[in-house]
Design a protein around this motif. Sequence first.
Motif, PDB file in Angstrom:
ATOM      1  N   THR A  60      18.918   1.533  -5.176  1.00  0.00           N
ATOM      2  CA  THR A  60      18.468   2.468  -4.134  1.00  0.00           C
ATOM      3  C   THR A  60      18.720   1.906  -2.750  1.00  0.00           C
ATOM      4  N   PHE A  61      18.426   0.623  -2.574  1.00  0.00           N
ATOM      5  CA  PHE A  61      18.646  -0.030  -1.285  1.00  0.00           C
ATOM      6  C   PHE A  61      20.117   0.042  -0.892  1.00  0.00           C
ATOM      7  N   LEU A  62      20.993  -0.265  -1.827  1.00  0.00           N
ATOM      8  CA  LEU A  62      22.427  -0.257  -1.548  1.00  0.00           C
ATOM      9  C   LEU A  62      22.942   1.159  -1.312  1.00  0.00           C
ATOM     10  N   THR A  63      22.422   2.120  -2.043  1.00  0.00           N
ATOM     11  CA  THR A  63      22.854   3.504  -1.872  1.00  0.00           C
ATOM     12  C   THR A  63      22.507   4.016  -0.481  1.00  0.00           C
ATOM     13  N   CYS A  64      21.270   3.792  -0.052  1.00  0.00           N
ATOM     14  CA  CYS A  64      20.849   4.224   1.286  1.00  0.00           C
ATOM     15  C   CYS A  64      21.622   3.481   2.366  1.00  0.00           C
ATOM     16  N   ASN A  65      21.842   2.194   2.142  1.00  0.00           N
ATOM     17  CA  ASN A  65      22.516   1.383   3.149  1.00  0.00           C
ATOM     18  C   ASN A  65      23.987   1.754   3.300  1.00  0.00           C
ATOM     19  N   LEU A  66      24.578   2.305   2.231  1.00  0.00           N
ATOM     20  CA  LEU A  66      25.997   2.658   2.271  1.00  0.00           C
ATOM     21  C   LEU A  66      26.242   3.936   3.059  1.00  0.00           C
ATOM     22  N   ASP A  67      25.224   4.772   3.199  1.00  0.00           N
ATOM     23  CA  ASP A  67      25.345   6.022   3.953  1.00  0.00           C
ATOM     24  C   ASP A  67      25.266   5.706   5.445  1.00  0.00           C
ATOM     25  N   ARG A  68      26.420   5.606   6.099  1.00  0.00           N
ATOM     26  CA  ARG A  68      26.451   5.181   7.502  1.00  0.00           C
ATOM     27  C   ARG A  68      25.714   6.151   8.420  1.00  0.00           C
ATOM     28  N   ARG A  69      25.847   7.433   8.133  1.00  0.00           N
ATOM     29  CA  ARG A  69      25.176   8.427   8.966  1.00  0.00           C
ATOM     30  C   ARG A  69      23.655   8.281   8.870  1.00  0.00           C
ATOM     31  N   LEU A  70      23.171   8.089   7.666  1.00  0.00           N
ATOM     32  CA  LEU A  70      21.739   7.870   7.465  1.00  0.00           C
ATOM     33  C   LEU A  70      21.305   6.573   8.131  1.00  0.00           C
TER      34      LEU A  70
ATOM     35  N   PHE B 237       0.834  -1.212   0.000  1.00  0.00           N
ATOM     36  CA  PHE B 237       0.000   0.000   0.000  1.00  0.00           C
ATOM     37  C   PHE B 237       0.866   1.259   0.000  1.00  0.00           C
ATOM     38  N   LYS B 238       1.896   1.285   0.856  1.00  0.00           N
ATOM     39  CA  LYS B 238       2.777   2.455   0.911  1.00  0.00           C
ATOM     40  C   LYS B 238       3.460   2.696  -0.429  1.00  0.00           C
ATOM     41  N   VAL B 239       3.944   1.617  -1.025  1.00  0.00           N
ATOM     42  CA  VAL B 239       4.669   1.749  -2.289  1.00  0.00           C
ATOM     43  C   VAL B 239       3.751   2.268  -3.385  1.00  0.00           C
ATOM     44  N   PHE B 240       2.545   1.726  -3.455  1.00  0.00           N
ATOM     45  CA  PHE B 240       1.635   2.148  -4.517  1.00  0.00           C
ATOM     46  C   PHE B 240       1.142   3.575  -4.301  1.00  0.00           C
ATOM     47  N   GLN B 241       0.865   3.922  -3.066  1.00  0.00           N
ATOM     48  CA  GLN B 241       0.331   5.251  -2.817  1.00  0.00           C
ATOM     49  C   GLN B 241       1.380   6.334  -3.037  1.00  0.00           C
ATOM     50  N   LEU B 242       2.513   6.222  -2.358  1.00  0.00           N
ATOM     51  CA  LEU B 242       3.530   7.261  -2.468  1.00  0.00           C
ATOM     52  C   LEU B 242       4.360   7.105  -3.732  1.00  0.00           C
ATOM     53  N   GLY B 243       4.796   5.883  -3.994  1.00  0.00           N
ATOM     54  CA  GLY B 243       5.620   5.652  -5.178  1.00  0.00           C
ATOM     55  C   GLY B 243       4.886   5.957  -6.464  1.00  0.00           C
ATOM     56  N   GLY B 244       3.572   5.700  -6.474  1.00  0.00           N
ATOM     57  CA  GLY B 244       2.794   6.021  -7.660  1.00  0.00           C
ATOM     58  C   GLY B 244       2.692   7.519  -7.894  1.00  0.00           C
ATOM     59  N   ASP B 245       2.492   8.277  -6.829  1.00  0.00           N
ATOM     60  CA  ASP B 245       2.400   9.730  -6.955  1.00  0.00           C
ATOM     61  C   ASP B 245       3.717  10.352  -7.410  1.00  0.00           C
ATOM     62  N   LEU B 246       4.821   9.804  -6.897  1.00  0.00           N
ATOM     63  CA  LEU B 246       6.133  10.347  -7.248  1.00  0.00           C
ATOM     64  C   LEU B 246       6.712   9.716  -8.509  1.00  0.00           C
ATOM     65  N   ASN B 247       6.019   8.690  -9.035  1.00  0.00           N
ATOM     66  CA  ASN B 247       6.520   7.944 -10.189  1.00  0.00           C
ATOM     67  C   ASN B 247       7.882   7.321  -9.888  1.00  0.00           C
ATOM     68  N   LYS B 248       8.036   6.861  -8.648  1.00  0.00           N
ATOM     69  CA  LYS B 248       9.290   6.252  -8.190  1.00  0.00           C
ATOM     70  C   LYS B 248       8.974   5.050  -7.301  1.00  0.00           C
ATOM     71  N   ARG B 249       8.240   4.113  -7.833  1.00  0.00           N
ATOM     72  CA  ARG B 249       7.806   2.993  -6.999  1.00  0.00           C
ATOM     73  C   ARG B 249       8.961   2.107  -6.565  1.00  0.00           C
ATOM     74  N   ALA B 250       9.901   1.829  -7.453  1.00  0.00           N
ATOM     75  CA  ALA B 250      11.033   0.973  -7.096  1.00  0.00           C
ATOM     76  C   ALA B 250      11.863   1.611  -5.989  1.00  0.00           C
ATOM     77  N   GLU B 251      12.117   2.926  -6.114  1.00  0.00           N
ATOM     78  CA  GLU B 251      12.906   3.632  -5.103  1.00  0.00           C
ATOM     79  C   GLU B 251      12.156   3.703  -3.769  1.00  0.00           C
ATOM     80  N   THR B 252      10.837   3.944  -3.847  1.00  0.00           N
ATOM     81  CA  THR B 252      10.039   3.982  -2.628  1.00  0.00           C
ATOM     82  C   THR B 252      10.020   2.621  -1.946  1.00  0.00           C
ATOM     83  N   ALA B 253       9.894   1.554  -2.737  1.00  0.00           N
ATOM     84  CA  ALA B 253       9.896   0.202  -2.183  1.00  0.00           C
ATOM     85  C   ALA B 253      11.203  -0.100  -1.464  1.00  0.00           C
ATOM     86  N   ALA B 254      12.319   0.399  -1.994  1.00  0.00           N
ATOM     87  CA  ALA B 254      13.617   0.172  -1.354  1.00  0.00           C
ATOM     88  C   ALA B 254      13.682   0.841   0.007  1.00  0.00           C
TER      89      ALA B 254
END
Length: 352
Positions: free
Chosen positions: A223-233, A128-145
């Motif tokens: 996207t998953f790997l990029t976010c995961n690599l940011d140690r501070r985040l 639901f989160k992915v479809f609602q937000l990712g659909g609005d932003l046209n970034k479903r794969a990134e939102t899912a990550a």
Amino acid sequence: MPLHEVEAPRTAGKSDAAVMELRVFRNIWKRRGWLLLRFLATAVIFFLLWQRYRRLEAGLALDTLAPGWMVLSVAVMFGRTIFGAWRWKLLLAGVDLHVKLGRLYRLTLESQFVGLVLPGSLSGADVFKVFQLGGDLNKRAETAATVALARLHGLISFILLAVVGAMMHWLRGGSPVFVFATAGFLSVVLAGHWLIWHHTEWLRKMVSQKLNGTGAVARFFNTFLTCNLDRRLWWKSFLLSLCFQFGIIAVYWLTAKAAALPVNWMQCLFAVPLSSIVALLPVTPSGFGLREGSGTVLFHLVGLPEADALRLMLLVMVQLLAYIAVGGVLFALHTQNSQTEGRLDADHETSH
């Protein structure tokens, strides 16, 4: 329109996305055989718990509850969601998707309702989160990550709290089995996470080679790997996850105070994370029944009378149902608004 806009623009495309989302959820709902079995499992568990409760000659005794403590408990239940929404906001910002905290808070509440009525206590809410937000932003794969990473951080934090609670129980003369079980589970999760941390570039190249660097799956993993690599985040997200999980532990403690039950923080720290982890099993909708049954056993194991333990779990369940009901109201209003916007957009296009 740039992605850093706080709210997605209202265009005719949004109504099309809303229609597609409704179709997806209808298709999921059509697979209701498994869902009906899960509701049946919930009914059976609650029937057995209620029979046990009657034999113990116990009752909820709602008229004896201290209203101040109960109001505070409900406030904490809704307030802790801010930490989950804030965590999601940080992860989204890590891939240059900036969304208002209030919107993410509302989507989180709505997803709790969807997680109850759709197959998969977690998967339904996350879809639901992915479809609602990712659909609005046209970034479903990134939102899912970002949703997957938030789930991972939440799981690590909850297992860590379960280890601490199990160790405290062991030091006070309890069984070491819980320590070994939770510590082993945590070790496996952390080992996998460590491998991801230290082999990010290798994983990125492998994904790029296997999937040619394109497509939704490739964008998800990158996207998953990029976010995961940011140690501070990562640490910010993990600390917010701890605050989020501490919130539900506080709900149990405050509910016990309201019901004048002899429950301390050590008992909550032991029983709540373990029962919540058991509730993740895809056996009943949103873990109802599994949570109450396992929580009753665990609280009784650390010294709480069985009748009091079951009473505590049922009182928290009532609050969870109220929490989900609020999400259901928001979901219904959002669906109605989407359908209205779709009709208005269709009328506008017809008139032109």
